[in-house]
Design a protein around this motif. Sequence first.
Motif, PDB file in Angstrom:
ATOM      1  N   VAL A 102       0.837  -1.181   0.000  1.00 37.92           N
ATOM      2  CA  VAL A 102       0.000   0.000   0.000  1.00 37.92           C
ATOM      3  C   VAL A 102       0.878   1.240   0.000  1.00 37.92           C
ATOM      4  CG1 VAL A 102      -1.930  -1.112   1.128  1.00 37.92           C
ATOM      5  CG2 VAL A 102      -0.138  -0.090   2.514  1.00 37.92           C
ATOM      6  N   ARG A 103       0.315   2.367  -0.368  1.00 38.07           N
ATOM      7  CA  ARG A 103       1.076   3.602  -0.465  1.00 38.07           C
ATOM      8  C   ARG A 103       1.006   4.427   0.818  1.00 38.07           C
ATOM      9  NH1 ARG A 103      -1.601   2.975  -5.326  1.00 38.07           N
ATOM     10  NH2 ARG A 103      -3.311   4.276  -4.598  1.00 38.07           N
ATOM     11  N   VAL A 104       0.443   3.874   1.866  1.00 38.48           N
ATOM     12  CA  VAL A 104       0.392   4.581   3.140  1.00 38.48           C
ATOM     13  C   VAL A 104       1.818   4.778   3.644  1.00 38.48           C
ATOM     14  CG1 VAL A 104      -0.445   4.514   5.513  1.00 38.48           C
ATOM     15  CG2 VAL A 104      -1.845   3.565   3.669  1.00 38.48           C
ATOM     16  N   PRO A 105       2.207   6.015   3.982  1.00 39.32           N
ATOM     17  CA  PRO A 105       3.591   6.277   4.401  1.00 39.32           C
ATOM     18  C   PRO A 105       3.831   5.922   5.868  1.00 39.32           C
ATOM     19  CG  PRO A 105       2.340   8.315   4.427  1.00 39.32           C
ATOM     20  CD  PRO A 105       1.404   7.252   3.905  1.00 39.32           C
ATOM     21  N   PRO A 106       5.103   5.870   6.291  1.00 33.58           N
ATOM     22  CA  PRO A 106       5.411   5.709   7.714  1.00 33.58           C
ATOM     23  C   PRO A 106       4.847   6.897   8.493  1.00 33.58           C
ATOM     24  CG  PRO A 106       7.350   5.317   6.344  1.00 33.58           C
ATOM     25  CD  PRO A 106       6.286   5.921   5.460  1.00 33.58           C
ATOM     26  N   PRO A 107       4.599   6.769   9.802  1.00 38.79           N
ATOM     27  CA  PRO A 107       4.897   5.600  10.633  1.00 38.79           C
ATOM     28  C   PRO A 107       3.811   4.515  10.620  1.00 38.79           C
ATOM     29  CG  PRO A 107       4.041   7.344  12.002  1.00 38.79           C
ATOM     30  CD  PRO A 107       4.128   7.913  10.622  1.00 38.79           C
ATOM     31  N   LEU A 108       2.667   4.766   9.952  1.00 39.79           N
ATOM     32  CA  LEU A 108       1.616   3.758   9.938  1.00 39.79           C
ATOM     33  C   LEU A 108       2.006   2.545   9.110  1.00 39.79           C
ATOM     34  CD1 LEU A 108      -1.668   5.879   9.633  1.00 39.79           C
ATOM     35  CD2 LEU A 108      -0.729   4.751  11.653  1.00 39.79           C
ATOM     36  N   ASN A 109       2.796   2.753   8.082  1.00 37.84           N
ATOM     37  CA  ASN A 109       3.214   1.646   7.227  1.00 37.84           C
ATOM     38  C   ASN A 109       4.738   1.587   7.163  1.00 37.84           C
ATOM     39  OD1 ASN A 109       3.374  -0.403   5.341  1.00 37.84           O
ATOM     40  ND2 ASN A 109       3.023   0.959   3.594  1.00 37.84           N
ATOM     41  N   ILE A 110       5.335   0.588   7.832  1.00 34.66           N
ATOM     42  CA  ILE A 110       6.792   0.426   7.815  1.00 34.66           C
ATOM     43  C   ILE A 110       7.201  -0.828   7.051  1.00 34.66           C
ATOM     44  CG2 ILE A 110       7.052   1.654  10.001  1.00 34.66           C
ATOM     45  CD1 ILE A 110       7.491  -1.085  11.335  1.00 34.66           C
ATOM     46  N   SER A 111       6.256  -1.426   6.344  1.00 38.21           N
ATOM     47  CA  SER A 111       6.518  -2.695   5.668  1.00 38.21           C
ATOM     48  C   SER A 111       7.589  -2.573   4.595  1.00 38.21           C
ATOM     49  CB  SER A 111       5.233  -3.234   5.043  1.00 38.21           C
ATOM     50  OG  SER A 111       4.257  -3.460   6.030  1.00 38.21           O
ATOM     51  N   GLY A 112       7.678  -1.405   3.955  1.00 40.47           N
ATOM     52  CA  GLY A 112       8.616  -1.248   2.846  1.00 40.47           C
ATOM     53  C   GLY A 112      10.070  -1.366   3.241  1.00 40.47           C
ATOM     54  N   SER A 113      10.391  -1.120   4.510  1.00 41.80           N
ATOM     55  CA  SER A 113      11.786  -1.152   4.946  1.00 41.80           C
ATOM     56  C   SER A 113      12.206  -2.523   5.477  1.00 41.80           C
ATOM     57  CB  SER A 113      12.012  -0.108   6.048  1.00 41.80           C
ATOM     58  OG  SER A 113      11.188  -0.381   7.173  1.00 41.80           O
ATOM     59  N   GLY A 114      11.279  -3.474   5.531  1.00 42.35           N
ATOM     60  CA  GLY A 114      11.576  -4.780   6.097  1.00 42.35           C
ATOM     61  C   GLY A 114      11.961  -5.809   5.046  1.00 42.35           C
ATOM     62  N   HIS A 115      12.429  -6.946   5.532  1.00 38.71           N
ATOM     63  CA  HIS A 115      12.774  -8.095   4.686  1.00 38.71           C
ATOM     64  C   HIS A 115      11.478  -8.664   4.111  1.00 38.71           C
ATOM     65  CE1 HIS A 115      14.370 -11.817   3.258  1.00 38.71           C
ATOM     66  NE2 HIS A 115      15.543 -11.695   3.885  1.00 38.71           N
ATOM     67  N   GLN A 116      11.307  -8.559   2.804  1.00 42.39           N
ATOM     68  CA  GLN A 116      10.028  -8.891   2.190  1.00 42.39           C
ATOM     69  C   GLN A 116       9.716 -10.380   2.169  1.00 42.39           C
ATOM     70  OE1 GLN A 116       7.802  -6.320   1.290  1.00 42.39           O
ATOM     71  NE2 GLN A 116       9.407  -5.282   2.468  1.00 42.39           N
ATOM     72  N   ASP A 117      10.717 -11.240   2.347  1.00 44.35           N
ATOM     73  CA  ASP A 117      10.492 -12.684   2.321  1.00 44.35           C
ATOM     74  C   ASP A 117      10.635 -13.334   3.682  1.00 44.35           C
ATOM     75  OD1 ASP A 117       9.845 -12.943  -0.352  1.00 44.35           O
ATOM     76  OD2 ASP A 117      11.929 -13.155  -0.981  1.00 44.35           O
ATOM     77  N   LEU A 118      10.579 -12.536   4.737  1.00 51.09           N
ATOM     78  CA  LEU A 118      10.711 -13.073   6.087  1.00 51.09           C
ATOM     79  C   LEU A 118       9.811 -12.304   7.034  1.00 51.09           C
ATOM     80  CD1 LEU A 118      12.163 -14.990   8.054  1.00 51.09           C
ATOM     81  CD2 LEU A 118      13.963 -13.254   8.282  1.00 51.09           C
ATOM     82  N   VAL A 119       8.832 -12.991   7.617  1.00 51.71           N
ATOM     83  CA  VAL A 119       7.945 -12.356   8.583  1.00 51.71           C
ATOM     84  C   VAL A 119       8.011 -13.131   9.897  1.00 51.71           C
ATOM     85  CG1 VAL A 119       5.884 -13.664   7.868  1.00 51.71           C
ATOM     86  CG2 VAL A 119       5.612 -11.463   9.020  1.00 51.71           C
ATOM     87  N   LEU A 120       8.137 -12.393  10.999  1.00 50.11           N
ATOM     88  CA  LEU A 120       8.143 -12.978  12.331  1.00 50.11           C
ATOM     89  C   LEU A 120       6.798 -12.696  12.984  1.00 50.11           C
ATOM     90  CD1 LEU A 120      11.701 -12.003  13.651  1.00 50.11           C
ATOM     91  CD2 LEU A 120      11.003 -13.977  12.285  1.00 50.11           C
ATOM     92  N   VAL A 121       6.161 -13.744  13.439  1.00 54.17           N
ATOM     93  CA  VAL A 121       4.853 -13.623  14.086  1.00 54.17           C
ATOM     94  C   VAL A 121       5.049 -13.869  15.581  1.00 54.17           C
ATOM     95  CG1 VAL A 121       2.473 -14.434  14.110  1.00 54.17           C
ATOM     96  CG2 VAL A 121       3.784 -14.500  11.976  1.00 54.17           C
ATOM     97  N   THR A 122       4.983 -12.807  16.371  1.00 55.63           N
ATOM     98  CA  THR A 122       5.140 -12.928  17.821  1.00 55.63           C
ATOM     99  C   THR A 122       3.823 -13.370  18.419  1.00 55.63           C
ATOM    100  OG1 THR A 122       6.840 -11.215  17.883  1.00 55.63           O
ATOM    101  CG2 THR A 122       5.719 -11.716  19.952  1.00 55.63           C
TER     102      THR A 122
END
Length: 393
Positions: A102-122
């Motif tokens: 999505v085009r929502v900018p930080p701080p609500l959307n920080i997904s763009g700066s993360g590892h796109q093929d690795l998600v940690l589910v706490t």
Amino acid sequence: MMHFRSRRMSDLVTAVCLPTTLVLYLHLLVISPGEPPSSAGPPSVSAPLSLPSSPGLSPVPSSSGHNVRQPPSSASPSPQGPPLRNYVPLPASSSYSPTTSVRVPPPLNISGSGHQDLVLVTTLLRCGTTTLSSLLRALRKTNNFTLVADPPRKAELVHIPSMKVQKMIAERVFDLKEPSAVMQTFSFINYTRLGYAPTPLQVSLIRDPVERAISWFYHYRAPFSLVERHNRFPETKLPTRAYLKKDLESCLRDRNDAECRYVPGRQTLGHTIEFFCGHTSDCTTFGDEEALRKAKATVESSFAVVGVLEDMNKTLAVLEHYVPRFFSGATKAYYDRIHGNQLLTNQNFYKPRVETHAREFLRRNFSVELEFYNFCRQRLDQQYRALQLDIST
């Protein structure tokens, strides 16, 4: 002065439900070999939990042929019934593709700066872990990723003060070579400080902390939970009859009963804030203001999504659009395959009605926890509203 009900029909429930549960559980083992729902010991312990000698995250083949390990034991029911009233469906005519961010900018959307093929589910005890695990299992083939999870333990691994062990966990996570969703039961680890970049995408699911405490109290006494725990850990002694018969109101009336005492300022491993605060000593202190500050900062800087069990529809929509690599199609998968299934959501239908006075009594000591819960709920709402705005333009 509180007035709690003094008795339940526990003798009748025990006499009728325990044998029935044993039969049902054996039936589940027959129809779903190798994948029974898990259950572990209580999160609050007197000393920090130690990491098992082999805490690896390598997947193993499941009975279905996919690479997956058994989910962690922290599980809770998902809301049932019709969609929530505060949920507004996303525009069906939008040209938005769920495979793009999505085009929502930080701080609500920080997904763009993360590892796109690795998600940690706490995962947190009694916060929808079985629901999340079932959802990821339903999505892994379609979205082409591997699900990796901790094996069941007698007690959950939450607090890891050793930097050496944290580094070992980080190495095992980043050794995964294929797109992976990793379900982990321990508190937030700062991978940036450990020298890893980009950091994994991180998501979690929480619930009202008072409802979580109540859910845990009765889940640990539920017949199906006892059977599962004994099946996994046969050497574990079964609780006494008096312990199983105890209700929450009786526990709260007894000032000497430590099981229901959530005292601000005391170490209480496994409370919600600890999972987002980290592994310093203040993070294990229940009701600590500094821990609250750290937890809020971590959510904003490191968690793409922190969902809320009471807002499941919003949670699914935000996960689906902010972390589409893993959660594309989440809403449909949830309602087609998981919603209403007691096995896939690990509901405790043995939990009795809890008196309002008992809830309010507990709530007095949960003010800091509730502030964090409301903070996460507000952030989720803002992410959802921003998402509606983004895809409608």
